[in-house]
Motif scaffolding. Sequence first.
Motif, short mmCIF file in Angstrom:
data_model
loop_
_atom_site.label_atom_id
_atom_site.label_comp_id
_atom_site.label_asym_id
_atom_site.label_seq_id
_atom_site.Cartn_x
_atom_site.Cartn_y
_atom_site.Cartn_z
N ALA A 1 35.53 52.98 49.61
CA ALA A 1 36.31 52.22 50.37
C ALA A 1 37.41 51.72 49.34
O ALA A 1 37.43 52.10 47.88
N LEU A 2 38.59 51.16 49.71
CA LEU A 2 39.67 50.66 48.48
C LEU A 2 39.38 49.76 47.70
O LEU A 2 38.34 48.83 48.19
N LYS A 3 39.28 49.81 46.56
CA LYS A 3 38.78 48.95 45.52
C LYS A 3 39.63 47.46 45.73
O LYS A 3 40.69 47.42 45.91
N PRO A 4 38.68 46.42 45.76
CA PRO A 4 39.19 45.08 45.95
C PRO A 4 40.41 45.03 44.69
O PRO A 4 40.09 45.11 43.61
N ALA A 5 41.55 44.42 45.37
CA ALA A 5 42.61 44.32 44.18
C ALA A 5 42.30 43.03 43.09
O ALA A 5 42.62 43.21 42.29
N GLY A 6 41.57 42.33 43.72
CA GLY A 6 41.25 40.97 42.88
C GLY A 6 40.32 41.40 41.68
O GLY A 6 40.21 40.52 41.00
N ILE A 7 39.63 42.44 41.51
CA ILE A 7 38.52 42.73 40.62
C ILE A 7 39.08 43.93 39.93
O ILE A 7 39.70 44.90 40.36
N ASP A 8 38.56 44.11 38.80
CA ASP A 8 38.73 45.27 37.76
C ASP A 8 37.91 46.39 38.13
O ASP A 8 36.88 46.19 38.82
N HIS A 9 37.97 47.59 37.60
CA HIS A 9 37.20 48.90 37.95
C HIS A 9 35.69 48.62 37.47
O HIS A 9 34.76 48.98 38.22
N VAL A 10 35.42 47.81 36.30
CA VAL A 10 34.10 47.61 35.81
C VAL A 10 33.52 46.82 36.96
O VAL A 10 32.21 47.25 37.18
N ALA B 1 34.97 53.63 36.02
CA ALA B 1 33.92 52.83 35.63
C ALA B 1 32.58 53.40 36.63
O ALA B 1 32.81 53.81 37.55
N VAL B 2 31.34 53.42 35.96
CA VAL B 2 30.26 53.93 36.73
C VAL B 2 29.29 52.79 36.69
O VAL B 2 28.85 52.33 35.57
#
Length: 336
Positions: free
Chosen positions: A122-131, A41-42
């Motif tokens: 940064a590592l993407k928060p696990a609690g939210i999706d890519h969008v 996602a962008v």
Amino acid sequence: MPTHTMRAVRFHEHGGPDVLRYDEVPVPEPGPGEVLVRVHAVGVNPPDWYLRDGMSALPPETRPKFDLPVIPGTDLSGVVAAVAADVDGFSVGDEVFGLLRFPSFDGSTYAEYVAAPASDLALKPAGIDHVHAAGAPMAGLTAWQFLIELGHAHPSPFQAARHRPVPLDAGVTVLVNGAAGGVGHLALQLAKWKGARVIAVASGAHESFLSDLGADEFIDYTRGRPEELVRGVDLVLDTVGGPHSSRFLRTLKRGGSQFPVFFGEFDEEETTRLGVTVTGTQVRSNGAQLAELGRLLDTGAVRVAIDSTFPLADARAAHERAARGHIQGKIVLTVG
């Protein structure tokens, strides 16, 4: 490893949304200090359309140099596909998000793969999706660097002095103009996280949205002028800026500050007479700050609102949506 070509959105000439093309291009090779990210996602941001239209909105001396054709975009969320030998801290398969190489304009995120400086991620928060993660980097770091901590020593192209955020706590009232937009809705939440009282200014359609995000007071600028309704504010964060930004100076108490996110026009005599400060900065990529913001996104203390999503191939439609204005949160492109 990916195939050697990918799809990306580019423009070969400057102009409106119709100059965006969905092209086949080589997959980039990550250089030293970089990782290759498979983009999911962008985030769509104002610099994407400034770049597309040839920077006509920016003062000539601040316009970056670049060659056409160019792949726009700075914000992404995706998965690490390859890692340069000198990179520690990220591995193939890690989910990451970031604002790439800003304030230069070569993030090139409107693509299936991007070579990204590891320090910008940064590592993407696990609690939210890519969008939702893709909507966070530029808007979230702008709010963070204006309100919480600058986090760098680079001079701003807009002022000589270094920007200093105002300490926020329960004794501070912040007015956010353009509170429903990308920067605005995240700034409102960060100010609330710090305990401040927040007055949100937006059009009436956004009232319940902003109340849900924690606004203490709402002003519909189509029904009343905030500069006539509000007095004694400690801080104005103006995400709209432009020639009319100085009208908000009247809402400030003596010793208050106004932070124009998009440079406004101010008269030094007026600010001196009112006893107020006008200061700003330019957002810069910062993986460490994004990791801090990521913890707030993970717990739900701050959330990214999504105005709309479009497939990467429909980037033109996303830019047309942006041009209509009155955006609530973020516009995001989905990839693959």
